[in-house]
Design a protein around this motif. Structure first.
Motif, short mmCIF file in Angstrom:
data_model
loop_
_atom_site.label_atom_id
_atom_site.label_comp_id
_atom_site.label_asym_id
_atom_site.label_seq_id
_atom_site.Cartn_x
_atom_site.Cartn_y
_atom_site.Cartn_z
N LEU A 57 0.82 -1.21 0.00
CA LEU A 57 0.00 0.00 0.00
C LEU A 57 0.85 1.26 0.00
CD1 LEU A 57 -2.87 -0.85 2.52
CD2 LEU A 57 -2.93 -0.94 0.03
N PHE A 58 1.99 1.24 0.70
CA PHE A 58 2.84 2.42 0.78
C PHE A 58 3.97 2.42 -0.26
CE2 PHE A 58 0.79 2.44 4.90
CZ PHE A 58 0.50 3.78 5.08
N GLY A 59 3.99 1.42 -1.13
CA GLY A 59 4.96 1.42 -2.22
C GLY A 59 6.35 0.98 -1.85
N ASP A 60 6.53 0.38 -0.66
CA ASP A 60 7.84 -0.18 -0.34
C ASP A 60 8.16 -1.35 -1.25
OD1 ASP A 60 7.82 1.63 1.76
OD2 ASP A 60 7.01 0.16 3.17
N ALA A 61 7.13 -1.98 -1.76
CA ALA A 61 7.28 -3.09 -2.70
C ALA A 61 6.24 -2.94 -3.79
CB ALA A 61 7.09 -4.43 -1.98
N ASP A 62 6.59 -3.34 -5.00
CA ASP A 62 5.64 -3.35 -6.09
C ASP A 62 4.67 -4.51 -5.88
OD1 ASP A 62 5.03 -1.94 -8.56
OD2 ASP A 62 5.44 -3.83 -9.58
#
Length: 694
Positions: A521-526
């Motif tokens: 959700l926070f874009g730390d991972a695709d």
């Protein structure tokens, strides 16, 4: 299964040094003097597997052989046992579930469910998962693990779809084969199940799955065949009937198809209490009745005495059990005990990695996700977000998690802003009003909804339970920036899909669900997931989706859709899905260019054209010549590539001859003509096209 015939030279001695032998199960090797191996040559690891089995069978009495063909008592841990034969150094077989962790015991890792693993589209990850599963089973004293399950998702209502890998036989085969190899790498025997036609729980003990031979061969057999090729030592036959005969006494499926046609050299065990006869089942191909059936072995004994049951068949049954036991090192390996703590930091990290890799972004209008760093306040809504989290389903495969990071906890821990939690559903109008108030006051609303299914029971319909649909619509009306997170083992209806900006599927994400979800959700991972199933707009759009069609009437379930399972049906009928098989969005964009075909090798260049690193899953679908009588397109290859911004990769698909074959006239046949290759990002997003002639 050639790897069961390989030489085990040197392996036993090495294992004996690394894992000191204790008890009857490991008494076969004496590294200092070799005295035991000299006295019992079948324990000599320098001999071939076949030679050791022959030597051992030559020493066994009839009673000792009969000992190998049935279980001896049912306990919580392990779920099944076959007694050791101390006189010969044969170890006890200890069998246990389940598909995403050692089931119903403490001290284990609750990995994501196999349906989440399927959404990763990552065979390498499946192998690592299998190795971790095998390691924890071994640590708990288990040497025969009852996994993987490879039952094709024929109907989304089925209660056990979460245990398997979705609707496509090619994807299921690729993942199951690697899981088998991973489990075996820890000297644990994998058991592939449930053979075959176990695609519903309603009336599962009696229902007759009526499946034509071509459909069996092209849709339901391939995952079992792939598991056999990977070295699965055991196959579990199912409760149901198949074309009239019970699966555990069906000579056509067990002996002719599995053992003779697929070349399976391991043993067939019954599902628990699925044995319905003695000599009939054994003659048909059943090798072991589980979990405890003294009448089975007694019936064989009577047949031997009366000359009505061939001694050669008993020898074959014992041989089939002993062969994988020796090939997978059960005689030499040291195993743990049920009370042992087997979790590791590496397994926890793997559980989180699988959950992240399987998280599938279905919709992302206006780029709402990933959430920006300056997101001020987030309302996390729904009991599935915290009070009633869904990470596993009920039945023999249930895992007891040591902890669960809930979606609310994961988001709260990761967010730099204010995060609130409101249950919302389950409390009538007051709950909905509270949810609307919380959503209205927040910058972003994250609604978590879902369900669990269970062994022995199918879903009555495809709707979310309770008032979850109303909850989503209420929140979306209060806050236009609404994200819906689905925690569900299979498809659900989404009447609200057009009213929310983002939809994320976590399936059943295991103990690290909340951390994995927050990372996406926070874009730390695709978001690395792609759908292993087709999501329809209406229940009636599925090939066997209505109550009239499913479950079967009069204890008969006719597979009238034939080869048109899942996306094959949607393509053949021109039905537009809500979300197609293979679909999943990234936070970046990819281009597909430069398709080239040379013989049976297809190459394509995938480039990250966006500004963020991301995960692409190029997929190859094959369209057969018109005379083949196949569905429009079928998955025949895929890859998972991680690309930095601007980076490109050449993906190579090498298609074996079997990829071009159909089952016709009792054999695999290549239909001459032009085959069209389609490559792209999902079954409905295929921009590249090429031709292969056969």
């Amino acid at each position: 299964m050639p790897n069961l015939r390989r030489s085990a030279a040197g392996t036993a001695v090495l294992l004996a040094v690394l894992l000191p032998a204790t008890g009857a199960a490991t008494a076969g090797v004496n590294a200092e003097t070799g005295a035991v191996a000299a006295e019992r040559p079948w324990l000599d690891g320098t001999r071939s597997v076949a030679e050791r089995v022959d030597l051992l069978l030559g020493e066994m009495t009839t009673d000792e052989k009969l000992n190998m063909v049935r279980g001896h008592g049912l306990a919580l841990m392990p779920r099944g046992r076959v007694k050791a034969v101390p006189r010969l150094g044969i170890p006890e077989l200890r069998m246990h579930d389940g598909p995403h962790g050692v089931s119903d015991v403490e001290g284990v890792t609750a990995f994501p469910a196999p349906i989440t693993l399927a959404a990763t589209w990552d065979p390498a990850l499946a192998r690592r998962f299998g190795a971790a599963l095998g390691a924890e089973a071994r640590g708990k004293g288990v040497n025969v693990h009852l996994a993987p399950a490879v039952d094709i998702l024929r109907v989304p209502q089925s209660g056990r779809v979460w245990e398997s890998f979705g609707e496509d036989p090619h994807l299921t085969s690729a993942l199951a084969a690697q899981e088998v190899r991973g489990i075996r790498s820890r000297h644990v025997i994998p058991t592939v199940k449930h053979y075959v036609g176990n695609n519903q729980e309603t009336d599962r003990m009696l229902v007759d799955a009526r499946i034509d031979e071509r459909t069996l061969r092209e849709i339901y057999y391939p995952p079992f065949e792939a598991a056999v090729e990977a070295g699965a030592g055991a196959v579990m036959c199912a409760y149901n009937r198949v074309n009239g005969a019970y699966a555990c006494e069906n000579r056509r499926t067990l002996t002719e198809d599995l053992k003779e046609s697929m070349g399976f050299t391991g043993w067939v065990m019954s599902d628990w209490l699925a044995t319905r006869s003695g000599q009939k089942a054994a003659r048909a191909g059943l090798d072991q009745a589980m979990p405890d059936d003294p009448l089975f072995s007694a019936n064989l004994r009577l047949g031997l005495a009366a000359g009505t049951f061939p001694r050669a068949r008993l020898d074959d049954m014992a041989r089939r059990v002993l062969t994988p036991m020796i090939a997978d090192g059960l005689f030499e390996t040291r195993y743990g005990s049920p009370g042992r703590e087997v979790r590791t930091a590496a397994h926890t990290a793997l559980a989180r990695e699988i959950a992240v890799s399987g998280t599938t972004l279905l919709k992302n209008r206006d780029g709402l996700l990933p959430l920006p760093k300056n997101t001020g306040s987030i309302a996390v809504i729904g009991t599935a977000a915290h009070d009633d989290v869904r990470i596993t389903s009920a039945g023999s495969g249930r895992v007891l998690p040591p902890y669960v990071v809930t979606p609310y906890e994961g988001v709260e821990d990761r967010s730099g802003g204010a995060v609130t939690y409101t249950p919302g559903d389950g409390d009538g109008a007051a709950g909905l009003r509270a949810a609307a108030d919380a959503a209205r006051e927040a910058d972003v609303a994250v609604v978590v909804v879902g369900l669990v299914t269970e062994e022995g029971k199918d879903r009555k319909d495809l709707r979310l339970p309770g008032n979850m649909d109303e909850l989503v619509e209420t929140v979306a009306a209060a806050n236009p920036d609404t994200v819906v997170v689905l925690t569900s083992p299979a498809q659900v209806l989404m009447p609200w899909a057009g009213k929310v900006k983002a939809v994320v599927s976590s399936f059943l994400g295991g103990q690290e669900l909340g951390n994995a979800l927050a990372a996406v959700l926070f874009g730390d991972a695709d978001p690395g997931g792609r759908l292993p199933m087709t999501v329809a707009r209406r229940a009636s759009d599925y090939p066997a989706g209505t109550r009239r069609q499913f479950p079967g009437v009069g204890l008969r379930q006719v597979y009238s859709e034939g080869l048109r399972v899942g996306y094959r049906h949607f393509d053949a009928t021109g039905t537009e899905p809500l979300f197609p098989f293979g679909h999943g969005l990234s936070y970046t964009a990819f281009s597909y260019r430069g398709l080239s075909v040379s013989g049976s090798t297809v190459r394509v260049t995938v480039r990250n054209t966006g500004s963020r690193p991301g995960v692409a899953v190029p997929q190859l679908y094959l369209q057969f010549p018109g005379g083949a009588g196949e569905p429009p397109r079928q998955l025949r290859g895929f890859a998972k590539v991680r690309l930095a911004p601007g980076e490109a990769a050449t993906v190579t698909f090498r298609l074996p001859e079997r990829a071009f074959q159909i089952w016709r006239g009792g054999r695999w046949t290549t239909v001459p003509g032009r085959y069209t290759v389609h490559v792209g990002a999902s079954s409905r997003d295929l921009p590249l096209r090429g031709t292969i002639r056969r």
